[in-house]
Design a protein around this motif. Structure first.
Motif, PDB file in Angstrom:
ATOM      1  N   LEU A 215      -7.842   3.894  -9.617  1.00 16.19           N
ATOM      2  CA  LEU A 215      -7.479   4.924  -8.643  1.00 16.19           C
ATOM      3  C   LEU A 215      -7.984   6.303  -9.075  1.00 16.19           C
ATOM      4  O   LEU A 215      -8.485   7.072  -8.256  1.00 16.19           O
ATOM      5  CB  LEU A 215      -5.971   4.937  -8.412  1.00 16.19           C
ATOM      6  CG  LEU A 215      -5.390   3.692  -7.736  1.00 16.19           C
ATOM      7  CD1 LEU A 215      -3.865   3.748  -7.737  1.00 16.19           C
ATOM      8  CD2 LEU A 215      -5.927   3.513  -6.330  1.00 16.19           C
TER       9      LEU A 215
ATOM     10  N   THR B   2      -8.950   1.929  -0.907  1.00 17.27           N
ATOM     11  CA  THR B   2      -8.199   0.851  -1.559  1.00 17.27           C
ATOM     12  C   THR B   2      -7.808  -0.204  -0.533  1.00 17.27           C
ATOM     13  O   THR B   2      -7.907  -1.399  -0.793  1.00 17.27           O
ATOM     14  CB  THR B   2      -6.950   1.424  -2.269  1.00 17.27           C
ATOM     15  OG1 THR B   2      -7.378   2.403  -3.220  1.00 17.27           O
ATOM     16  CG2 THR B   2      -6.157   0.342  -2.960  1.00 17.27           C
ATOM     17  N   TRP B   3      -7.378   0.230   0.646  1.00 17.34           N
ATOM     18  CA  TRP B   3      -7.002  -0.714   1.697  1.00 17.34           C
ATOM     19  C   TRP B   3      -8.216  -1.525   2.155  1.00 17.34           C
ATOM     20  O   TRP B   3      -8.131  -2.730   2.350  1.00 17.34           O
ATOM     21  CB  TRP B   3      -6.375   0.018   2.877  1.00 17.34           C
ATOM     22  CG  TRP B   3      -5.997  -0.895   4.002  1.00 17.34           C
ATOM     23  CD1 TRP B   3      -6.614  -1.008   5.204  1.00 17.34           C
ATOM     24  CD2 TRP B   3      -4.930  -1.841   4.013  1.00 17.34           C
ATOM     25  NE1 TRP B   3      -5.991  -1.966   5.964  1.00 17.34           N
ATOM     26  CE2 TRP B   3      -4.944  -2.491   5.258  1.00 17.34           C
ATOM     27  CE3 TRP B   3      -3.953  -2.198   3.089  1.00 17.34           C
ATOM     28  CZ2 TRP B   3      -4.034  -3.474   5.610  1.00 17.34           C
ATOM     29  CZ3 TRP B   3      -3.038  -3.179   3.443  1.00 17.34           C
ATOM     30  CH2 TRP B   3      -3.088  -3.812   4.680  1.00 17.34           C
TER      31      TRP B   3
ATOM     32  N   TYR C 126       1.003   4.039  -2.855  1.00 18.54           N
ATOM     33  CA  TYR C 126       0.832   5.455  -2.510  1.00 18.54           C
ATOM     34  C   TYR C 126       1.975   6.280  -3.113  1.00 18.54           C
ATOM     35  O   TYR C 126       1.742   7.337  -3.711  1.00 18.54           O
ATOM     36  CB  TYR C 126       0.783   5.632  -0.995  1.00 18.54           C
ATOM     37  CG  TYR C 126       0.608   7.056  -0.571  1.00 18.54           C
ATOM     38  CD1 TYR C 126      -0.663   7.619  -0.488  1.00 18.54           C
ATOM     39  CD2 TYR C 126       1.712   7.857  -0.258  1.00 18.54           C
ATOM     40  CE1 TYR C 126      -0.838   8.945  -0.109  1.00 18.54           C
ATOM     41  CE2 TYR C 126       1.542   9.175   0.119  1.00 18.54           C
ATOM     42  CZ  TYR C 126       0.271   9.716   0.189  1.00 18.54           C
ATOM     43  OH  TYR C 126       0.116  11.023   0.557  1.00 18.54           O
TER      44      TYR C 126
ATOM     45  N   SER D  74       0.266   8.885  -5.544  1.00 20.92           N
ATOM     46  CA  SER D  74      -0.307   9.970  -4.736  1.00 20.92           C
ATOM     47  C   SER D  74      -0.126  11.343  -5.369  1.00 20.92           C
ATOM     48  O   SER D  74      -1.069  12.144  -5.379  1.00 20.92           O
ATOM     49  CB  SER D  74       0.266   9.954  -3.327  1.00 20.92           C
ATOM     50  OG  SER D  74       1.660  10.175  -3.351  1.00 20.92           O
TER      51      SER D  74
ATOM     52  N   PHE E  79      -6.733   5.951  -0.852  1.00 25.91           N
ATOM     53  CA  PHE E  79      -5.913   4.834  -0.396  1.00 25.91           C
ATOM     54  C   PHE E  79      -6.528   4.118   0.800  1.00 25.91           C
ATOM     55  O   PHE E  79      -6.321   2.911   0.966  1.00 25.91           O
ATOM     56  CB  PHE E  79      -4.477   5.301  -0.148  1.00 25.91           C
ATOM     57  CG  PHE E  79      -3.772   5.586  -1.442  1.00 25.91           C
ATOM     58  CD1 PHE E  79      -3.274   4.548  -2.218  1.00 25.91           C
ATOM     59  CD2 PHE E  79      -3.660   6.883  -1.919  1.00 25.91           C
ATOM     60  CE1 PHE E  79      -2.668   4.791  -3.434  1.00 25.91           C
ATOM     61  CE2 PHE E  79      -3.054   7.132  -3.139  1.00 25.91           C
ATOM     62  CZ  PHE E  79      -2.556   6.094  -3.894  1.00 25.91           C
TER      63      PHE E  79
ATOM     64  N   ARG F 108      -8.924  -4.211  -0.305  1.00 26.53           N
ATOM     65  CA  ARG F 108      -7.683  -4.859  -0.735  1.00 26.53           C
ATOM     66  C   ARG F 108      -7.880  -6.279  -1.258  1.00 26.53           C
ATOM     67  O   ARG F 108      -7.170  -6.715  -2.145  1.00 26.53           O
ATOM     68  CB  ARG F 108      -6.641  -4.825   0.363  1.00 26.53           C
ATOM     69  CG  ARG F 108      -6.985  -5.618   1.606  1.00 26.53           C
ATOM     70  CD  ARG F 108      -5.955  -5.422   2.712  1.00 26.53           C
ATOM     71  NE  ARG F 108      -6.387  -6.008   3.959  1.00 26.53           N
ATOM     72  CZ  ARG F 108      -7.120  -5.408   4.870  1.00 26.53           C
ATOM     73  NH1 ARG F 108      -7.513  -4.170   4.667  1.00 26.53           N
ATOM     74  NH2 ARG F 108      -7.465  -6.023   5.975  1.00 26.53           N
TER      75      ARG F 108
ATOM     76  N   LEU G 119       0.839  -1.200   0.000  1.00 22.11           N
ATOM     77  CA  LEU G 119       0.000   0.000   0.000  1.00 22.11           C
ATOM     78  C   LEU G 119       0.873   1.250   0.000  1.00 22.11           C
ATOM     79  O   LEU G 119       0.603   2.202  -0.733  1.00 22.11           O
ATOM     80  CB  LEU G 119      -0.935   0.009   1.214  1.00 22.11           C
ATOM     81  CG  LEU G 119      -1.882   1.205   1.296  1.00 22.11           C
ATOM     82  CD1 LEU G 119      -2.897   1.177   0.159  1.00 22.11           C
ATOM     83  CD2 LEU G 119      -2.589   1.241   2.645  1.00 22.11           C
ATOM     84  N   ARG G 120       1.935   1.238   0.797  1.00 25.50           N
ATOM     85  CA  ARG G 120       2.854   2.377   0.842  1.00 25.50           C
ATOM     86  C   ARG G 120       3.519   2.602  -0.519  1.00 25.50           C
ATOM     87  O   ARG G 120       3.642   3.738  -0.981  1.00 25.50           O
ATOM     88  CB  ARG G 120       3.919   2.140   1.923  1.00 25.50           C
ATOM     89  CG  ARG G 120       4.417   3.398   2.562  1.00 25.50           C
ATOM     90  CD  ARG G 120       5.251   3.163   3.826  1.00 25.50           C
ATOM     91  NE  ARG G 120       4.463   2.584   4.907  1.00 25.50           N
ATOM     92  CZ  ARG G 120       4.669   1.371   5.430  1.00 25.50           C
ATOM     93  NH1 ARG G 120       5.650   0.614   5.016  1.00 25.50           N
ATOM     94  NH2 ARG G 120       3.905   0.916   6.399  1.00 25.50           N
TER      95      ARG G 120
END
Length: 192
Positions: free
Chosen positions: A77, A60-61, A28, A32, A57, A64, A24-25
């Motif tokens: 996105l 999105t999480w 991002y 982002s 995000f 997931r 996820l990071r």
């Protein structure tokens, strides 16, 4: 020019589906900034745009486990960012009809990667300048198609335009860039 590859996003989707916060990071980090510029064109407020990107995000999480099945993650996105932005505007009743404010679009930059060895910095700067001289709507469409890898159809749906408009705007962009390159090639050939 693309900052990501289909392989990278597909791999991140798979990792995200297993609950990887690292994935996820990374996702991002990849998207982002682009989503921030896009949402800003809708809401005209940087802090709100940052909040919306964070919400993209978070959503999105939360989804997931379903993310792995999405065929085109960048488009997903962008659509999510657009929908959250429009929902906010509807909820706040600030506007009934939203026109993208593309005059605030940031300047285009070409990231010198492997191309840097093949093309001089001056040549690369000339191409970047040609892209930045495009009308704002044309520059946004060029960025979405060429940098972010969205198809003409996806870009048209995202911006509420016809595919013919996207094709015409891309034609304008490519013609301007071609003219610049065509003009510059003899100049650089003489330097060699």
């Amino acid at each position: 020019m693309k900052l990501h590859t289909k392989t990278n996003t597909t791999q991140l989707q798979q990792e995200l589906a297993t609950g990887s916060e690292t994935a996820l990071r990374k996702l991002y980090d990849l998207f982002s900034e682009r989503l921030l510029h896009f949402t800003f064109t809708i809401v005209h407020n940087r802090e709100l745009a940052e909040e919306i990107v964070a919400d993209v995000f978070i959503q999105t999480w939360k989804k997931r486990t379903q993310i792995a099945a999405i065929e085109n993650l960048p488009w997903y996105l962008y659509i999510t960012a657009k929908n959250i932005s429009l929902n906010y505007l509807r909820k706040e009743r600030k506007q009934k009809f939203v026109e993208l404010e593309i005059t605030n679009l940031p300047l285009y930059t070409i990231e010198p990667q492997a191309v840097q060895h093949l093309i001089s910095k001056d040549f690369l700067q000339s191409i970047t300048n040609a892209i930045n001289e495009l009308p704002p709507k044309c520059r946004l469409i060029f960025k979405l198609v060429k940098d972010d890898g969205l198809s003409y159809k996806e870009t048209a749906e995202l911006l509420n335009l016809s595919i013919k408009t996207i094709e015409a705007q891309m034609g304008i962009a490519l013609k301007k860039i071609h003219t610049t390159i065509h003009f510059l090639i003899p100049v650089y050939a003489k330097k060699q």
